[in-house]
Design an enzyme around this catalytic site. Structure first.
Site, PDB file in Angstrom:
ATOM      1  N   SER A  41       0.807  -1.222   0.000  1.00 39.85           N
ATOM      2  CA  SER A  41       0.000   0.000   0.000  1.00 39.85           C
ATOM      3  C   SER A  41       0.839   1.272   0.000  1.00 39.85           C
ATOM      4  O   SER A  41       0.299   2.367   0.202  1.00 39.85           O
ATOM      5  CB  SER A  41      -0.990   0.000   1.168  1.00 39.85           C
ATOM      6  OG  SER A  41      -0.369  -0.353   2.357  1.00 39.85           O
TER       7      SER A  41
ATOM      8  N   THR B  25      -0.155   1.745   4.904  1.00 42.47           N
ATOM      9  CA  THR B  25       0.122   3.147   4.584  1.00 42.47           C
ATOM     10  C   THR B  25       0.738   3.807   5.790  1.00 42.47           C
ATOM     11  O   THR B  25       0.259   3.631   6.905  1.00 42.47           O
ATOM     12  CB  THR B  25      -1.199   3.856   4.220  1.00 42.47           C
ATOM     13  OG1 THR B  25      -1.579   3.427   2.921  1.00 42.47           O
ATOM     14  CG2 THR B  25      -1.051   5.365   4.220  1.00 42.47           C
TER      15      THR B  25
ATOM     16  N   THR C 271       1.488   6.948   0.406  1.00 44.42           N
ATOM     17  CA  THR C 271       0.623   5.804   0.095  1.00 44.42           C
ATOM     18  C   THR C 271       0.514   5.561  -1.412  1.00 44.42           C
ATOM     19  O   THR C 271       0.744   6.486  -2.207  1.00 44.42           O
ATOM     20  CB  THR C 271      -0.798   6.047   0.648  1.00 44.42           C
ATOM     21  OG1 THR C 271      -1.581   4.852   0.523  1.00 44.42           O
ATOM     22  CG2 THR C 271      -1.510   7.164  -0.083  1.00 44.42           C
TER      23      THR C 271
ATOM     24  N   ARG D 182      -7.880   8.813  -8.948  1.00 40.28           N
ATOM     25  CA  ARG D 182      -8.419   8.937  -7.588  1.00 40.28           C
ATOM     26  C   ARG D 182      -7.305   9.362  -6.610  1.00 40.28           C
ATOM     27  O   ARG D 182      -6.209   8.833  -6.627  1.00 40.28           O
ATOM     28  CB  ARG D 182      -9.013   7.593  -7.141  1.00 40.28           C
ATOM     29  CG  ARG D 182      -9.603   7.604  -5.735  1.00 40.28           C
ATOM     30  CD  ARG D 182      -8.611   7.100  -4.703  1.00 40.28           C
ATOM     31  NE  ARG D 182      -9.217   7.004  -3.364  1.00 40.28           N
ATOM     32  CZ  ARG D 182      -8.509   6.765  -2.272  1.00 40.28           C
ATOM     33  NH1 ARG D 182      -7.222   6.583  -2.333  1.00 40.28           N
ATOM     34  NH2 ARG D 182      -9.110   6.708  -1.099  1.00 40.28           N
ATOM     35  N   VAL D 183      -7.622  10.327  -5.779  1.00 43.26           N
ATOM     36  CA  VAL D 183      -6.697  10.782  -4.745  1.00 43.26           C
ATOM     37  C   VAL D 183      -7.416  10.665  -3.408  1.00 43.26           C
ATOM     38  O   VAL D 183      -8.579  11.069  -3.292  1.00 43.26           O
ATOM     39  CB  VAL D 183      -6.265  12.247  -5.010  1.00 43.26           C
ATOM     40  CG1 VAL D 183      -5.460  12.798  -3.853  1.00 43.26           C
ATOM     41  CG2 VAL D 183      -5.457  12.333  -6.307  1.00 43.26           C
ATOM     42  N   GLY D 184      -6.735  10.103  -2.428  1.00 44.77           N
ATOM     43  CA  GLY D 184      -7.351   9.943  -1.110  1.00 44.77           C
ATOM     44  C   GLY D 184      -7.015  11.101  -0.195  1.00 44.77           C
ATOM     45  O   GLY D 184      -6.910  12.254  -0.633  1.00 44.77           O
ATOM     46  N   ASP D 185      -6.855  10.803   1.067  1.00 44.89           N
ATOM     47  CA  ASP D 185      -6.560  11.835   2.066  1.00 44.89           C
ATOM     48  C   ASP D 185      -5.062  12.063   2.259  1.00 44.89           C
ATOM     49  O   ASP D 185      -4.642  13.120   2.716  1.00 44.89           O
ATOM     50  CB  ASP D 185      -7.146  11.413   3.422  1.00 44.89           C
ATOM     51  CG  ASP D 185      -6.538  10.097   3.892  1.00 44.89           C
ATOM     52  OD1 ASP D 185      -6.468   9.146   3.085  1.00 44.89           O
ATOM     53  OD2 ASP D 185      -6.102  10.009   5.054  1.00 44.89           O
TER      54      ASP D 185
ATOM     55  N   THR E 230      -4.828   6.901   8.572  1.00 47.12           N
ATOM     56  CA  THR E 230      -4.842   5.869   7.543  1.00 47.12           C
ATOM     57  C   THR E 230      -6.271   5.342   7.431  1.00 47.12           C
ATOM     58  O   THR E 230      -7.073   5.518   8.352  1.00 47.12           O
ATOM     59  CB  THR E 230      -3.865   4.730   7.910  1.00 47.12           C
ATOM     60  OG1 THR E 230      -3.906   3.715   6.914  1.00 47.12           O
ATOM     61  CG2 THR E 230      -4.210   4.094   9.250  1.00 47.12           C
ATOM     62  N   GLY E 231      -6.557   4.704   6.314  1.00 47.82           N
ATOM     63  CA  GLY E 231      -7.901   4.166   6.138  1.00 47.82           C
ATOM     64  C   GLY E 231      -8.562   4.761   4.914  1.00 47.82           C
ATOM     65  O   GLY E 231      -7.869   5.239   4.010  1.00 47.82           O
TER      66      GLY E 231
ATOM     67  N   GLY F  76      -9.693   7.112   2.566  1.00 43.62           N
ATOM     68  CA  GLY F  76      -9.399   8.526   2.382  1.00 43.62           C
ATOM     69  C   GLY F  76     -10.626   9.389   2.154  1.00 43.62           C
ATOM     70  O   GLY F  76     -10.677  10.544   2.586  1.00 43.62           O
TER      71      GLY F  76
HETATM   72  N1  ASP Z   1      -5.684   6.671   3.300  1.00 44.89           N
HETATM   73  C1  ASP Z   1      -5.214   6.042   2.091  1.00 44.89           C
HETATM   74  C2  ASP Z   1      -6.091   6.451   0.945  1.00 44.89           C
HETATM   75  O1  ASP Z   1      -7.297   6.533   1.102  1.00 44.89           O
HETATM   76  C3  ASP Z   1      -5.162   4.556   2.161  1.00 44.89           C
HETATM   77  C4  ASP Z   1      -4.544   3.953   3.381  1.00 44.89           C
HETATM   78  O2  ASP Z   1      -4.494   4.531   4.441  1.00 44.89           O
HETATM   79  O3  ASP Z   1      -4.078   2.826   3.277  1.00 44.89           O
HETATM   80  O4  ASP Z   1      -5.583   6.616  -0.128  1.00 44.89           O
END
Ligand code: ASP
Length: 324
Positions: free
Chosen positions: A84, A186, A204, A214-217, A237-238, A240
């Site tokens: 990840s 991550t 990450t 796609r872009v997360g947090d 983490t988690g 996003g």
């Molecule tokens: N937070 C990250 C995302 O959503 C993924 C992760 O924490 O593993 O891109």
């Protein structure tokens, strides 16, 4: 799937709450050095032991928190087993690995890159954005061109293992924006140095088999990471999308500013996520470190772990969580 975490879980047994990990000899020496000047601290998401060792090595030699978090984040970025982050990260649904990262220092400066292909150490690229450009965010091709001009090597980031996983996914090609907490490594990492300065970094490959672009947090300042040297720092983490909707890290730091302990601030930020209904069983884990060196961590569900280094001792914790 995740060999490092599996290894430690087998070794230590699940559900113990806290584990002391073995410190290699070189770090033990650095530890005795650092005890002469206490106050340094590191906290990172998941069982990123090698990462916090690298970060601690910097801190214990009077390096800055900024150098420490960068050194730490580079470790999983280079690890092909970590699916990840960085090299070896699972690709998007078109089979391409795209990376996101950000970094923030004690002066409130920040740098971030997102949707970056073929560059392994995106945390260092984010630092270059912070230090060498007038900008905070660089995305996609622009970030890649900047990396090239800065001499970052272009590399294929798709390992055989990740390609196989993608090919298996393609058979059903089910697109579910859901993050299984057990399968994520991550890294969000926060550090306080001998001068009491705080910095943080997050890196990450994002959600496995995500939509292209796609872009997360993780690269979003305020959501995936926030640092205010006078107050504290937070990262997570988690899923996003959930974190972005609630601007997770910034809200934790603001609660600490109002006098909350980092532990309570992380819990409150997780409780705020519960109003999000439409993602089903997602996971989010937050960690925080305040300017006094107090730490906090909390997750939505069971399974989130975080790792702490203080006075040279590395400890792995099972996070408290909301849904029992
Ligand atoms: N937070 C990250 C995302 O959503 C993924 C992760 O924490 O593993 O891109």
């Amino acid at each position: 799937m995740n060999t490092r975490r599996d290894f430690f879980q087998k070794l230590l047994g699940a559900g113990l709450g806290m584990y002391s990990l073995q410190i290699p000899e070189t770090l033990r020496l650095l530890q005795s050095e650092s005890l002469k000047s206490p106050g340094r601290k590191i906290i990172a998401t998941w069982n990123n032991q090698k990462a916090v060792e690298a970060a601690w090595k910097v801190l214990s030699q009077n390096g800055s928190a900024l150098d420490a978090v960068e050194a730490g984040a580079r470790v999983p970025e280079a690890d092909p087993e970590d699916t990840s982050v960085g090299y070896g990260g699972f690709p998007d649904r078109d089979g391409e690995v795209t990376l996101d990262a950000c970094i923030m220092d004690h002066l409130g400066r920040s740098g971030s890159v997102m949707f970056v292909r073929n560059i392994k150490h995106v945390v260092s690229l984010a630092r270059r954005v912070m230090e060498k450009t007038p900008h905070v965010y660089l995305a996609g091709e622009g970030a890649e061109r900047f990396a090239e001009s800065e001499g970052f090597p272009k590399e294929n980031l798709l390992t055989e293992k990740a390609r196989k996983a993608w090919e298996e996914w393609l058979i059903k090609a089910e697109y579910k924006p859901k993050i299984n907490a057990e399968r994520h490594d991550t890294i969000g990492i926060l550090a306080q140095d001998h001068l009491k300065n705080l910095s943080g970094a997050c890196t990450t490959s994002g959600m496995a088999f995500k939509m292209k672009g796609r872009v997360g947090d993780s690269p979003i300042i305020g959501s995936g990471l926030f640092v205010d040297n006078e107050v504290g720092a937070a990262t997570g983490t988690g899923l996003g999308e959930a974190v972005n909707r609630k601007v997770g890290a910034f809200s934790i730091v603001e609660m600490i500013r109002q006098g909350m302990h980092p532990q309570k601030a992380c819990r409150k930020a997780i409780e705020r996520l519960c109003s999000i209904q439409d993602y089903g069983e997602f996971q989010v884990g937050y960690i925080a470190l305040d300017h006094k060196g107090q730490i906090g961590a909390y997750s939505l569900r069971k399974g989130f772990q975080y790792i702490v280094v203080e006075e040279g001792k590395i400890k792995l914790f099972d996070s408290d969580y909301h849904f029992h």
